[in-house]
Design a protein around this motif. Structure first.
Motif, PDB file in Angstrom:
ATOM      1  N   LEU A 114      39.624  36.979  42.801  1.00  0.00           N
ATOM      2  CA  LEU A 114      40.682  37.813  43.615  1.00  0.00           C
ATOM      3  C   LEU A 114      41.300  37.213  44.873  1.00  0.00           C
ATOM      4  O   LEU A 114      42.242  37.954  45.245  1.00  0.00           O
ATOM      5  CB  LEU A 114      39.989  39.458  43.658  1.00  0.00           C
ATOM      6  CG  LEU A 114      39.712  40.133  42.541  1.00  0.00           C
ATOM      7  CD1 LEU A 114      39.365  41.495  42.727  1.00  0.00           C
ATOM      8  CD2 LEU A 114      41.107  40.299  41.750  1.00  0.00           C
ATOM      9  N   ILE A 115      40.560  36.231  45.244  1.00  0.00           N
ATOM     10  CA  ILE A 115      41.058  35.511  46.525  1.00  0.00           C
ATOM     11  C   ILE A 115      41.568  34.161  46.356  1.00  0.00           C
ATOM     12  O   ILE A 115      41.263  33.283  45.616  1.00  0.00           O
ATOM     13  CB  ILE A 115      39.872  35.337  47.504  1.00  0.00           C
ATOM     14  CG1 ILE A 115      39.101  36.701  47.911  1.00  0.00           C
ATOM     15  CG2 ILE A 115      40.312  34.607  48.797  1.00  0.00           C
ATOM     16  CD1 ILE A 115      37.748  36.376  48.615  1.00  0.00           C
ATOM     17  N   GLU A 116      43.042  34.240  46.630  1.00  0.00           N
ATOM     18  CA  GLU A 116      43.794  32.696  46.631  1.00  0.00           C
ATOM     19  C   GLU A 116      43.756  32.155  47.812  1.00  0.00           C
ATOM     20  O   GLU A 116      44.143  32.924  49.073  1.00  0.00           O
ATOM     21  CB  GLU A 116      45.230  33.212  46.234  1.00  0.00           C
ATOM     22  CG  GLU A 116      46.050  32.065  46.137  1.00  0.00           C
ATOM     23  CD  GLU A 116      47.508  32.224  46.013  1.00  0.00           C
ATOM     24  OE1 GLU A 116      48.490  31.287  46.180  1.00  0.00           O
ATOM     25  OE2 GLU A 116      47.968  33.512  45.895  1.00  0.00           O
ATOM     26  N   VAL A 117      43.298  30.875  47.827  1.00  0.00           N
ATOM     27  CA  VAL A 117      43.258  30.336  49.342  1.00  0.00           C
ATOM     28  C   VAL A 117      44.311  29.429  49.570  1.00  0.00           C
ATOM     29  O   VAL A 117      44.546  28.792  48.602  1.00  0.00           O
ATOM     30  CB  VAL A 117      41.827  29.342  49.397  1.00  0.00           C
ATOM     31  CG1 VAL A 117      41.880  28.561  50.632  1.00  0.00           C
ATOM     32  CG2 VAL A 117      40.706  30.259  49.284  1.00  0.00           C
ATOM     33  N   VAL A 118      45.146  29.651  50.587  1.00  0.00           N
ATOM     34  CA  VAL A 118      46.407  29.005  50.863  1.00  0.00           C
ATOM     35  C   VAL A 118      46.190  28.066  52.073  1.00  0.00           C
ATOM     36  O   VAL A 118      45.858  28.685  53.220  1.00  0.00           O
ATOM     37  CB  VAL A 118      47.573  30.083  50.979  1.00  0.00           C
ATOM     38  CG1 VAL A 118      48.743  29.131  51.564  1.00  0.00           C
ATOM     39  CG2 VAL A 118      47.930  30.830  50.050  1.00  0.00           C
ATOM     40  N   GLU A 119      46.158  26.646  51.876  1.00  0.00           N
ATOM     41  CA  GLU A 119      45.994  25.796  52.986  1.00  0.00           C
ATOM     42  C   GLU A 119      47.335  25.434  53.744  1.00  0.00           C
ATOM     43  O   GLU A 119      48.242  25.419  52.968  1.00  0.00           O
ATOM     44  CB  GLU A 119      45.278  24.605  52.759  1.00  0.00           C
ATOM     45  CG  GLU A 119      43.787  24.777  51.953  1.00  0.00           C
ATOM     46  CD  GLU A 119      43.297  23.462  51.630  1.00  0.00           C
ATOM     47  OE1 GLU A 119      43.920  22.389  51.727  1.00  0.00           O
ATOM     48  OE2 GLU A 119      41.953  23.306  51.180  1.00  0.00           O
ATOM     49  N   GLY A 120      46.993  25.404  55.114  1.00  0.00           N
ATOM     50  CA  GLY A 120      48.089  25.022  55.954  1.00  0.00           C
ATOM     51  C   GLY A 120      48.431  26.039  57.133  1.00  0.00           C
ATOM     52  O   GLY A 120      47.910  27.042  56.763  1.00  0.00           O
ATOM     53  N   GLU A 121      48.992  25.649  58.182  1.00  0.00           N
ATOM     54  CA  GLU A 121      49.512  26.178  59.321  1.00  0.00           C
ATOM     55  C   GLU A 121      50.314  27.590  58.971  1.00  0.00           C
ATOM     56  O   GLU A 121      51.324  27.130  58.421  1.00  0.00           O
ATOM     57  CB  GLU A 121      49.747  25.674  60.292  1.00  0.00           C
ATOM     58  CG  GLU A 121      50.075  26.432  61.522  1.00  0.00           C
ATOM     59  CD  GLU A 121      50.539  25.535  63.015  1.00  0.00           C
ATOM     60  OE1 GLU A 121      50.732  26.177  63.803  1.00  0.00           O
ATOM     61  OE2 GLU A 121      50.597  24.408  62.699  1.00  0.00           O
TER      62      GLU A 121
END
Length: 443
Positions: A114-121
């Motif tokens: 259920l957790i989507e990790v989005v990388e970047g500032e």
């Protein structure tokens, strides 16, 4: 659930917020700027990175830190069990191998569907419900967005202690012992006589410090809990002997007597190959740290794996902005969590994430809100950061028994008194969880 909550920052608070939401079945989009970009204090790519000490403070229930962790576990904490699974020996404290701890939290978050990790500032606030857990070193663009929401922040300076290798210590001059012989003998002790201490003091107060950068202002204020050792020393020759170098409860194994002063080293990793200098946060130049700290008996040839650093921390004026569940008064779909709110300490930051995530989840699901009693450590901290009375004099606050309401019974023995506070808190939280029908085993 079709609704997604945005969580900005995968530090301790952000991870706990995301975890709490997911346990309620809420979709989460967790933003983290590492490894694309690092703050001045962060070095490791994993989530929930510990940048200062590796200690999460006392474990025993009858302590403020132990009570806080107990309450967090009652609410389904992620970081507390990860810390216990990656602990290193530290007497009565819960200290961790920081990289293994980070890896454990990171793995749990990335394996949660259920957790989507989005990388970047993140430079703009995402649309929809949002929990801002960007920490006290929020990057420029997001800091500007926060200022637009909140106005000017509050600033103070935080510092980290050096780390040395065990094999480089002079074993003839140091010994293992815990203060007052509490718990196992997990601390390395470097005893000093009066002459050694005075020479060290003079070198320390005369040592050259790092000049503050252009983003740092003068004069600066320093949070007392992370006071650089040279700033503490400048307050008087004996100040350190009543602080991190106090000899009380320590017997020099070479003489059988209490030393004039003592420096303690705490294990930094499971393998016990690295130790940090307890209470020696510093802003001295690296060369000066090597010169001055090598005057400590046993550290003459110490190999420094990390020198101490100092950095600025920034806080919002929470008493004018936040409710006790860390939501904004003027923007109901925005929460803050972590040190940026003015809670001070690793576990306090993590706890605020649990509170914010739980509040958001229960609102989405239309459930009765969790109302943390003020006689719990979680409730007392929440009340402190949201109390309008603190406006104009707001300072960071960590868990401590002093913020709990009086128990109403005079108990002279401190351990017994704190035990009574802790038992009351646990019973009070259990009662509140029962009232709202909370059962963490169902999550």
């Amino acid at each position: 659930m079709s609704q997604t909550v945005n969580v900005i920052g995968a530090g301790l608070a952000g991870c706990e917020a995301a975890w709490s939401l997911a346990r309620y079945g809420i979709n989460v989009r967790l933003y983290e700027m590492k490894p694309e970009k690092y703050s001045p204090a962060h070095k490791y790519s994993g989530f929930a990175e510990l940048v200062c000490s590796n200690s999460l403070k006392a474990s025993r229930l009858e302590s403020s830190a132990g009570l806080l962790k107990t309450e967090m576990e009652m609410l389904g904490s992620l970081t507390v069990p990860c810390a216990k699974a990656n602990s290193v020996e530290a007497g009565g404290a819960l200290a961790v191998d920081r990289e293994r701890f980070s890896d454990s939290v990171t793995e749990a978050i990335k394996n949660e569907p259920l957790i989507e990790v989005v990388e970047g500032e993140v430079k703009e606030l995402p649309e929809g419900m949002c929990i801002i857990a960007t920490g006290p070193l929020t990057s420029g663009a997001m800091a500007d967005r926060i200022k637009e929401l909140c106005g000017e922040g509050l600033s103070f300076y935080d510092a980290a202690a050096p780390i040395v290798t065990y094999e480089s210590l002079d074993k003839e001059k140091v010994f293992f012992a815990s203060r007052y012989d509490r718990g196992d003998a997990d601390y390395i002790n470097c005893p000093m006589d009066k002459e050694e201490y005075q020479a060290f003091y003079k070198a320390l107060i005369g040592a050259e410090r790092v000049e503050l950068k252009d983003f740092e202002t003068h004069p600066f204020s320093v949070y007392e809990g992370c006071m650089p050792i040279e700033v503490l020393a400048s307050r008087g020759e004996d100040t350190m002997r009543f602080g991190p170098m106090k000899p009380v409860g320590i017997t020099d194994q070479r003489t059988g007597r209490r030393p004039y002063a003592v420096v303690q080293l705490r294990r930094e990793n499971k393998e016990a190959t690295l130790f940090n200098l307890v209470g020696f946060q510093t802003n001295l130049k690296f060369g000066e740290q090597k010169r001055v700290f090598s005057m400590i008996p046993g550290l003459e040839n110490a190999e420094f794996m990390r020198y101490g650093v100092m950095h600025r921390n920034t806080f919002i004026n929470s008493p004018t902005l936040l409710n006790s569940d860390f939501s904004m008064r003027e923007h109901k779909d925005i929460w803050f969590a972590g040190q940026i709110t003015g809670v001070e300490g690793y576990m306090e930051s993590a706890a605020s994430g649990i509170i914010a995530g739980t509040a958001a989840a229960r609102r989405i699901l239309g459930l009765e809100p969790l109302c943390l009693p003020n006689d719990t450590m979680l409730g007392a901290l929440s009340a402190y950061i949201s109390d309008p009375f603190n406006d104009g004099k707001f300072q960071p606050m960590g868990a401590n028994m002093g913020i709990l309401p009086d128990i109403g019974v005079r108990i002279k023995d401190k351990k017994e008194r704190y035990g009574a506070y802790a038992r009351r808190a646990v019973e009070s939280l259990e009662k509140e969880l029962k009232r709202i029908g909370y059962d963490k085993s169902d999550r």
